[in-house]
Design an enzyme around this catalytic site. Sequence first.
Site, mmCIF file in Angstrom:
data_model
loop_
_atom_site.group_PDB
_atom_site.id
_atom_site.type_symbol
_atom_site.label_atom_id
_atom_site.label_comp_id
_atom_site.label_asym_id
_atom_site.label_seq_id
_atom_site.Cartn_x
_atom_site.Cartn_y
_atom_site.Cartn_z
ATOM 1 N N CYS A 150 -0.909 -21.684 -4.256
ATOM 2 C CA CYS A 150 -1.220 -20.538 -5.123
ATOM 3 C C CYS A 150 -1.429 -21.043 -6.556
ATOM 4 C CB CYS A 150 -0.101 -19.508 -4.993
ATOM 5 S SG CYS A 150 -0.257 -17.999 -5.957
ATOM 6 N N ASP A 207 -9.419 -14.569 1.738
ATOM 7 C CA ASP A 207 -8.625 -14.526 0.507
ATOM 8 C C ASP A 207 -9.311 -13.593 -0.482
ATOM 9 O OD1 ASP A 207 -7.390 -15.049 -1.980
ATOM 10 O OD2 ASP A 207 -6.919 -17.105 -1.394
ATOM 11 N N HIS A 239 -5.010 -15.177 1.520
ATOM 12 C CA HIS A 239 -4.287 -15.916 0.489
ATOM 13 C C HIS A 239 -2.815 -16.037 0.913
ATOM 14 C CE1 HIS A 239 -3.719 -17.495 -3.546
ATOM 15 N NE2 HIS A 239 -2.582 -16.827 -3.583
#
Length: 270
Positions: A150, A207, A239
């Site tokens: 991330c 995502d 994601h």
Amino acid sequence: MTPNQLVSRLPEGFAAAVMPITASAITTNINGLTAGEVEIPTGDLRIPAYRAKPDSGASFPTVLVIQEIFGIHEHIKDLCRRLAKDGYLAVAPYLYAREGDVAHLTEIEEIRKIVARVPDAQVMQDLDATVEWAAKDGGDTSRLAATGFCWGGRIIWLFSAHSSRLQAGAAWYGKLTGPTTALQPKNPVDIAKDLKAPVMGFYGGKDAGIPLDTVEQMRLAIEAAHKPSHIDVYPEAQHGFNADYRPAYDPDAARDAWSKMLQFFKEHNI
């Protein structure tokens, strides 16, 4: 702050913003490991970090584990333990210790306000300091890798352009393009030509925050620069597909990417 002051401490458990935790959350035991919180001297401060390594032996290949936007919570600690079970010294420094503790925050926008104050240059300095610390803790930093998730996925690309010591990086669903600021002046796509270490990127085809056209931009930038890095896209993954404590967890994609990451490290003698 006074010289060598410890900026903060790591929280226990999971960050408040990631609650509730799903039943798929993985807990890796510490059998055969030395694991826990440590302190990393950087500049005239000390920042907290989580480190895991085998409890016997020395000169372990070293992996920097770079946090999600949620900081160093139980999932990031567990990733360190998983790497330690494979023989690595894995260390995750808390990279916005100076700017604030995000563990108690429940709203992502409040976390983003803190993260926006974190200078990329400071992050690079703290990662360099972590490498120096690891070399004194039994790590063989001539065999150095880094993996980030991330927020940390973006940092992996930047650190791979910054560090002459890094041998391989694994960037998991980190942003590649977007607005820049004085504190965060470049995106990964801007520094593709400067990569010193090969990076393997892992991205999700679904995502919502990282459009596939930006992934393609990065792929083309890498190819144009003739860099030995590459990107894998998991078409059905979202994601955070490696985050086993969240609904977005995709066990098949996560297992495949983790296996490829370890093989990538071994191919580069880490």
